[in-house]
Design an enzyme around this catalytic site. Structure first.
Site, mmCIF file in Angstrom:
data_model
loop_
_atom_site.group_PDB
_atom_site.id
_atom_site.type_symbol
_atom_site.label_atom_id
_atom_site.label_comp_id
_atom_site.label_asym_id
_atom_site.label_seq_id
_atom_site.Cartn_x
_atom_site.Cartn_y
_atom_site.Cartn_z
ATOM 1 N N ASP A 300 0.793 -1.217 -0.163
ATOM 2 C CA ASP A 300 -0.152 0.046 0.322
ATOM 3 C C ASP A 300 0.817 1.225 -0.318
ATOM 4 O O ASP A 300 1.991 1.205 0.334
ATOM 5 C CB ASP A 300 -0.836 0.106 1.039
ATOM 6 C CG ASP A 300 -2.313 0.988 1.119
ATOM 7 O OD1 ASP A 300 -2.275 1.575 -0.134
ATOM 8 O OD2 ASP A 300 -3.069 0.835 1.773
HETATM 9 C C1 BGC Z 1 -5.104 3.370 0.224
HETATM 10 C C2 BGC Z 1 -5.114 2.324 -0.920
HETATM 11 C C3 BGC Z 1 -4.995 2.919 -2.167
HETATM 12 C C4 BGC Z 1 -3.709 3.677 -2.507
HETATM 13 C C5 BGC Z 1 -3.514 4.222 -3.696
HETATM 14 C C6 BGC Z 1 -3.626 4.239 0.020
HETATM 15 O O1 BGC Z 1 -3.554 5.426 0.873
HETATM 16 O O2 BGC Z 1 -4.900 2.650 1.246
HETATM 17 O O3 BGC Z 1 -6.529 1.794 -0.612
HETATM 18 O O4 BGC Z 1 -5.130 2.224 -3.318
HETATM 19 O O5 BGC Z 1 -3.527 4.629 -1.361
HETATM 20 O O6 BGC Z 1 -4.255 5.667 -4.053
#
Ligand code: BGC
Length: 735
Positions: A300
């Protein structure tokens, strides 16, 4: 390499030339081909091996990195934009909707990198791209996985035409704490429900083949246990026993992997002290070894460097080694792999085989998506690609089917077309908040508000008054709202949460309506006119105070672009509501967590709260209709192959056609470990015309549906009695 596309070409020329090149390469025989990896007919594994044999270590390391590119609309990640993106980068999160910018970046990768490896463009296409659909929690309340699959397919097509190859969706984190803002993004509290919707989303996004027109790669997230964040506080730690891991959190991932999901995202949380992003046990032993996942894992956003804040890595270098060695192949956002892997290789903290394994997985997806043959996105007018009528129609149906009628005293709904209606509340004319979180390319001007929908259906019978804002303490608009209510026969009151109150980093300690909105209800209640409360929110709310003041309550969730039309269709009775809750509504925040499948207490007649009722306000699977259904007895027959067929006949005894979802629950009352009071094992939604009877059936496979999985993840089927429950009907199976 062949570079007959030049930077002076127009994009149209580049596209034509790329197509010619792809055809030429495809005609070349696989064997003896100078650059096998460019031969579309060669097997993916051979292409990967050939390409990797030509890559330097530095080029390989670049493939393991993903940066943000474009106008980043995720407020939590602002400031992460990379100014100088190298052409060798593996992947970008493309936050812009300008296709030519995406193509220009891709051109840089294809033409300025030594081997011409295309970039994989990812984006959070969560509940639609430009056509925004109801949030995932709402979709779950529709219990219509076919609609969810169709929606994902349209979202994929739109995203693909916006230059996106890969979505970070579906989110299948079982979540039982509505204070956690991200409950909006998943499919509720039940593992089986999340599993079914995971399959639907993966199939919708990826289609039959990843290289098919309009298909994009899916990503199961956030692996794993993120929904168990302590106290509903985002990014916090979790305590998950091995039993709970297998019982509650793994099933949706197993289903998504079986459906062929191309990628998985590691989660932020630690589990019992080990962050998932650093856990070889989770990322490799379980995910690959036990669940059979063969795609790649992306961290993530910043999850790799966050291993430092989580206290398991001393610095970014150690964090990078831990994550890669655990099995996290692509580093999202923080550049920790790019900066450290070469030195880690040198020091022996990371092995070349480990890097090679991850690079191979990422390249394999690029080949499977057909990116080497078709790296560019055709630049078509948006009128041809976005917000197409079929997609909007789907948005309407999904909104209609996902709204949940929570209360309808004395049949106040549906509203008679002759009634004078006071349409009141901060959400009544609003458009933007109906989109919900993660609707980056959604536009408020695409949305039909409740006011729009009601005017269309009820014309000048509707008198609108805002009443108050979402929060704050300004009561200056109350008087006008009360006057409008007094001159009307019924009040339709539109309240709820702003879109930014749920989603990522949007935990809330109180999940009640803000004080100003509650005050407005009380003022309006004093007029004596019946109140139909229409709610827009991204999580279950505590409605204990409001419930007695309202004649009817309709949960519309964050319903997307057609929300207002769908709401008006339900209020007018043109559509019979059929949604049922996929997440329990607590009566009090102090009950949290409260969910339908808890294990039984030691003293069943004691242990209740002394100050409030112990039961939640609205149960899982609860939802009203304008018609009535009567369930017959459950019949069970055993089949020669050891399975059972259970059936139940449901009769529509009211005076409207309707859609009814039947939920099949199983209870294992005596087992070697205590099992949940009941567990959902199957659901099905069907239309039942008024007066008609429809038979629903459930094929019971004992190992799948009656066995439990022990703390090692092994199925255990014990002799004994199993109880099948459908609504108020019960039947026993003896094994
Ligand atoms: C979130 C994810 C997301 C990623 C990209 C993160 O902060 O937890 O769910 O896919 O950002 O935007």
């Amino acid at each position: 390499m062949i570079t007959f596309v030049t930077k002076f070409d127009t994009m149209e020329n580049r596209l034509t030339k790329s197509a010619i090149l792809a055809t030429f390469l495809a005609l070349m025989p696989a064997s003896g081909f100078a650059q096998l990896y460019k031969n579309a007919d060669a097997p993916v594994a051979d292409r990967v091996a050939d390409l990797m044999s030509r890559m330097t270590v530095e080029e390989k390391i670049w493939q393991l990195n993903q940066a943000g590119f474009g106008n980043n609309k995720n407020i939590n990640n602002i400031g992460e934009k990379l100014k100088h993106i190298p052409p060798q980068i593996g992947s970008l999160i493309y936050t812009d909707d300008d296709v030519s910018l995406r193509n220009a970046m891709q051109w840089k990768a294809m033409e300025e990198s030594r081997l011409g490896i295309p970039i994989l463009f990812g984006y959070d296409v969560i509940h639609g791209y430009r056509t925004v659909y109801p949030i995932s929690l709402a979709q779950a309340c529709s219990w219509n996985t076919e609609l969810a699959e169709a929606m994902s397919s349209v979202a994929a097509r739109e995203a693909k035409s916006g230059g996106i190859d890969w979505t970070f969706s579906p989110m299948i984190d079982v979540a039982r704490d509505p204070r956690w803002g991200r409950v909006a993004e998943g499919y509720g509290e039940d593992p089986y429900t999340n599993a079914r919707f995971a399959i639907a989303a993966v199939k919708g996004y990826q289609g039959d083949t990843l290289s098919g027109e309009g298909n994009i790669a899916a990503c199961l997230k956030h692996y794993i246990g993120y929904g168990a964040s302590t106290g509903g506080r985002d990014y916090s730690c979790t305590e998950i026993s091995d039993q709970a891991l297998w019982d509650t959190y793994i099933p949706p991932y197993q289903a998504g992997v079986n459906a062929g999901a191309a990628t998985v995202m590691s989660s932020f949380n630690d589990i019992n002290g080990v962050p998932s992003t650093a856990s070889r046990f989770l990322q490799t032993d379980i995910l690959r070894g036990r669940l059979g996942f063969d795609g790649f894992v992306v961290s993530d956003w910043n999850a790799v460097e966050q291993l430092v804040s989580q206290g398991v890595a001393a610095d970014r270098a150690q964090a990078a080694a831990m994550a890669l060695n655990a099995g996290v192949d692509l580093d999202m956002g923080d550049n920790a792999y790019a900066e450290n892997l070469a030195a880690l290789l040198e020091s022996g903290d990371v092995a070349m085989e480990t890097i090679d394994r991850s690079v191979a997985l990422i390249l394999a997806l690029k080949f499977r998506l057909g990116l080497f043959e078709n790296p560019y996105t055709p630049e078509l007018p948006v009128e041809k690609t976005m917000l197409q009528p079929a997609g909007r129609e789907l948005a309407l149906r999904l909104a209609e089917e996902s709204m949940v009628l929570l209360k309808n005293k004395d049949g106040v709904l549906p509203l008679d077309k002759q009634l004078r209606i006071a349409l009141i509340g901060p959400m009544a004319a609003d458009k933007g908040h109906l989109l919900g979180s993660w609707s980056g390319h959604g536009r408020w001007e695409d949305v039909s508000s409740v006011l729009d929908g009601m005017k269309d259906r009820f014309g000048d019978k509707v008198k609108y008054s805002k009443g108050c804002d979402f929060d704050g303490d300004d009561t200056s608009l109350f008087a006008e709202a009360v006057a409008a209510a007094s001159e009307s026969d019924v009040i339709v009151l539109c309240l709820g949460e702003k879109r930014e109150w749920s989603g990522e980093n949007a935990s809330r300690a109180s999940i009640e309506l803000p004080v100003i909105q509650k005050k407005l209800i009380k003022e309006l209640h004093a007029t004596g006119k019946p109140i139909v409360l229409v709610l827009t929110n991204g999580r279950p709310l505590v409605l204990t105070e409001e419930e007695p003041l309202c004649a009817s309550i309709l949960e519309m969730w964050q319903p997307g672009v057609e929300g207002g039309v769908a709401t008006a269709a339900i209020l007018s009775g043109d559509i019979n509501p059929s949604g049922k809750l996929a997440m329990t509504f607590p009566r009090h925040v102090g009950q949290i967590p409260v969910f339908y499948c808890e294990r039984p207490r030691a003293r069943r007649d004691q242990g209740f709260y002394q100050d409030i009722p112990t039961e939640p306000l609205y149960d899982f699977a609860y939802g009203l209709s304008y018609t009535d259904y009567t369930y017959g007895d459950i019949n069970i027959s055993s089949n020669a192959d050891g399975t059972y067929t259970a059936t139940v006949a449901v009769t529509n005894t009211g005076n409207r056609d309707g859609l009814e979802t039947v939920h099949w629950f199983v209870t294992d009352p005596v087992s070697s470990i205590s099992r949940p009071a009941k567990e959902l094992k199957f659901f099905e939604k069907k239309q039942i015309k008024k007066g008609a009877t429809v038979v629903y059936s459930f094929e019971i496979d004992p190992i799948r549906d009656l066995a439990f999985v022990n703390s090692k993840g092994e199925p255990v089927l014990e002799k004994g009695r199993y109880i099948l429950t459908v609504k108020d009907k019960i039947k026993t199976i003896e094994l």
